[in-house]
Motif scaffolding. Structure first.
Motif, PDB file in Angstrom:
ATOM      1  N   GLY A  81       0.850  -1.195   0.000  1.00  0.00           N
ATOM      2  CA  GLY A  81       0.000   0.000   0.000  1.00  0.00           C
ATOM      3  C   GLY A  81       0.878   1.235   0.000  1.00  0.00           C
ATOM      4  O   GLY A  81       2.060   1.160   0.353  1.00  0.00           O
ATOM      5  N   SER A  82       0.324   2.381  -0.439  1.00  0.00           N
ATOM      6  CA  SER A  82       1.183   3.579  -0.410  1.00  0.00           C
ATOM      7  C   SER A  82       1.395   4.052   1.016  1.00  0.00           C
ATOM      8  O   SER A  82       2.325   4.802   1.295  1.00  0.00           O
ATOM      9  CB  SER A  82       0.676   4.698  -1.318  1.00  0.00           C
ATOM     10  N   TYR A 111      -0.978  11.175   6.794  1.00  0.00           N
ATOM     11  CA  TYR A 111       0.284  11.915   6.890  1.00  0.00           C
ATOM     12  C   TYR A 111       0.575  12.286   8.341  1.00  0.00           C
ATOM     13  O   TYR A 111       1.662  12.040   8.865  1.00  0.00           O
ATOM     14  CB  TYR A 111       0.273  13.188   6.020  1.00  0.00           C
ATOM     15  N   TYR A 185      -5.657   9.429  -6.635  1.00  0.00           N
ATOM     16  CA  TYR A 185      -6.868   9.540  -7.463  1.00  0.00           C
ATOM     17  C   TYR A 185      -6.593  10.076  -8.862  1.00  0.00           C
ATOM     18  O   TYR A 185      -7.518  10.446  -9.576  1.00  0.00           O
ATOM     19  CB  TYR A 185      -7.891  10.434  -6.744  1.00  0.00           C
ATOM     20  N   ARG A 220      -3.257  -4.669  -1.196  1.00  0.00           N
ATOM     21  CA  ARG A 220      -2.258  -3.781  -0.591  1.00  0.00           C
ATOM     22  C   ARG A 220      -1.046  -3.619  -1.518  1.00  0.00           C
ATOM     23  O   ARG A 220      -0.057  -4.343  -1.418  1.00  0.00           O
ATOM     24  CB  ARG A 220      -1.781  -4.276   0.802  1.00  0.00           C
ATOM     25  N   LEU A 221      -1.154  -2.698  -2.423  1.00  0.00           N
ATOM     26  CA  LEU A 221      -0.078  -2.462  -3.376  1.00  0.00           C
ATOM     27  C   LEU A 221      -0.034  -0.974  -3.708  1.00  0.00           C
ATOM     28  O   LEU A 221      -1.021  -0.398  -4.156  1.00  0.00           O
ATOM     29  CB  LEU A 221      -0.343  -3.289  -4.648  1.00  0.00           C
TER      30      LEU A 221
HETATM   31  C1  LIG Z   1      -6.787   5.768  -0.620  1.00  0.00           C
HETATM   32  C2  LIG Z   1      -5.616   6.669  -0.507  1.00  0.00           C
HETATM   33  C3  LIG Z   1      -4.321   6.171  -0.532  1.00  0.00           C
HETATM   34  C4  LIG Z   1      -4.094   4.715  -0.742  1.00  0.00           C
HETATM   35  O1  LIG Z   1      -3.472   4.096   0.274  1.00  0.00           O
HETATM   36  P1  LIG Z   1      -3.096   2.554   0.115  1.00  0.00           P
HETATM   37  O2  LIG Z   1      -2.301   2.316   1.348  1.00  0.00           O
HETATM   38  O3  LIG Z   1      -2.286   2.415  -1.133  1.00  0.00           O
HETATM   39  O4  LIG Z   1      -4.379   1.778   0.036  1.00  0.00           O
HETATM   40  C5  LIG Z   1      -3.251   7.044  -0.482  1.00  0.00           C
HETATM   41  N1  LIG Z   1      -3.456   8.369  -0.399  1.00  0.00           N
HETATM   42  C6  LIG Z   1      -4.700   8.882  -0.384  1.00  0.00           C
HETATM   43  C7  LIG Z   1      -4.882  10.349  -0.361  1.00  0.00           C
HETATM   44  C8  LIG Z   1      -5.811   8.056  -0.411  1.00  0.00           C
HETATM   45  O5  LIG Z   1      -7.033   8.584  -0.361  1.00  0.00           O
END
Ligand SMILES: *Cc1c(COP(=O)(O)O)cnc(C)c1O
Length: 360
Positions: A81-82, A111, A185, A220-221
């Motif tokens: 996931g990011s 954050y 997005y 989760r990527l």
């Molecule tokens: C949904 C979202 C993510 C995605 O997070 P993952 O860990 O990849 O699921 C990241 N940044 C924002 C702003 C989001 O809304």
């Protein structure tokens, strides 16, 4: 930006650290008699075999993603996931109780949560009431110790793109650390995003995710794109096998199905338009903020009550009514056309005259 050098900003002990050398990173060949990783040679207790450790650097996935995004595989980090990239960036660059990050609320909650977990302070420079960057204030806050600026565009929960010029200005001015542009997005928007500017900006990190447009939230990527020196630092501190075999395989499969992804995006954008048009006719809806994402932010009096009314009908939206600049707002993800109809139907049947319309 020629003098900017990542080694001046990374925490010193990370630079001198000897990373864990996993079995699969010491020998990278695909064929052989593998007696080095204490795996089970017989197979798995499941139907599908997962007895071998995954590729620690997800090379196949990176090669394909690099083609698609027109970058070098060395400019890509793949994470669980990011959110994993967000946490690793903080741990690599921010000295706890000393450095800080800058965010622009209302924005994605991870954050500041990730910063707090790592004992890193968060400076907030709110967006303007029209959800754009307060550029002057942000620029004056780019001081030593401000190790990263988080810019979410399209922004969550407001849905709008932030102005490109403002983002460029911040990247140019940020000499004390990184600028992280979160493009979770971007595929729903009319913007191409910042990936094509990577070669110009050594201090830029772009986050993208497979959780939204690709429809893989459960896998989760996530990906971070940046200068190879930054990617190298993330690779030094990441858990050795941070992305599992199944996720790597399915991620690669998804990347070969771009037409399907694009079609889903078109469907979601059509539904976003339809939902927006219908809600605009609703007598109680005050404002539907323009969205470049797969959700819309809707201002409606008594949002809190409406949220609970919908909950009772098992329609779950995101309550943002108490969020600064989002007072009386609900964030509504675009569903299937049937799901959106269920929502519209429920909203049309609220009896506002009832003393407590939650029970109505
Ligand atoms: C949904 C979202 C993510 C995605 O997070 P993952 O860990 O990849 O699921 C990241 N940044 C924002 C702003 C989001 O809304």
């Amino acid at each position: 930006m020629t003098q900017w050098n990542v080694k001046d900003f990374v925490r010193p002990h990370i630079l001198t650290l000897t990373p864990y050398a996993s079995a699969r990173s010491e020998y990278r060949g695909e064929h052989g008699v593998f007696l080095d990783a204490n795996e089970n040679p017989l197979g798995s207790a499941t139907q599908v075999a997962f007895n071998r450790y995954p590729d620690p650097l997800q090379q196949a996935l990176k090669d394909r993603l690099a083609e698609l995004r027109r970058v070098s595989p060395l400019q890509i980090f793949i994470g669980n996931g990011s959110d994993e990239a967000i946490d690793l960036l903080m741990r690599a660059f921010c000295e706890p109780r000393q450095d800080h990050i800058l965010i622009m609320p209302p924005t994605y909650g991870m954050y500041s949560v990730s910063a707090a977990i790592n004992q890193i302070d968060t400076i907030s420079v709110p967006l303007t009431p029209s959800f754009q960057i307060q550029l002057d204030t942000v620029l004056t806050n780019l001081v030593p110790g401000c190790k990263m600026v988080f810019i979410c565009s399209p922004n969550n929960p407001t849905g709008n793109l932030l102005r490109d010029d403002d983002i460029h200005h911040i990247i140019h001015t940020q000499q004390h650390g990184l600028v992280i542009v979160d493009e979770a997005y971007i595929d729903f928007s009319n913007s191409k995003g910042f990936v094509s500017f990577l070669d110009q900006y050594p201090n830029l990190v772009i986050l993208q995710t497979f959780s939204k447009a690709w429809g893989l939230a459960g896998l989760r990527l996530g990906a971070a794109y940046a200068h190879p020196d930054i990617i190298d630092i993330l690779n030094r501190i990441k858990p050795p096998y941070n992305v599992n075999t199944y996720t790597q395989e399915k991620g690669l499969e998804a990347l070969s199905q771009t037409a399907k992804m694009e079609e889903m995006i078109r469907t979601i954008l059509d539904e976003r338009q339809r939902l927006t048009d219908r809600l605009a006719q609703h007598p109680m809806v005050q404002e539907i903020y323009p969205s470049e994402a797969n959700f819309i932010l809707v201002k409606i009096p008594h949002a809190e009550k409406i949220y609970h009314y919908l909950l009772k009908k098992l329609i779950i939206v995101r309550n943002r009514a108490k969020v600064f600049l989002c007072e009386d707002c609900l964030r509504i993800s675009i569903g299937t056309s049937q799901e959106n109809d269920v929502l519209l139907e429920a909203l049309e049947h609220i009896n506002y005259e009832a003393k407590d319309f939650i029970s109505g």
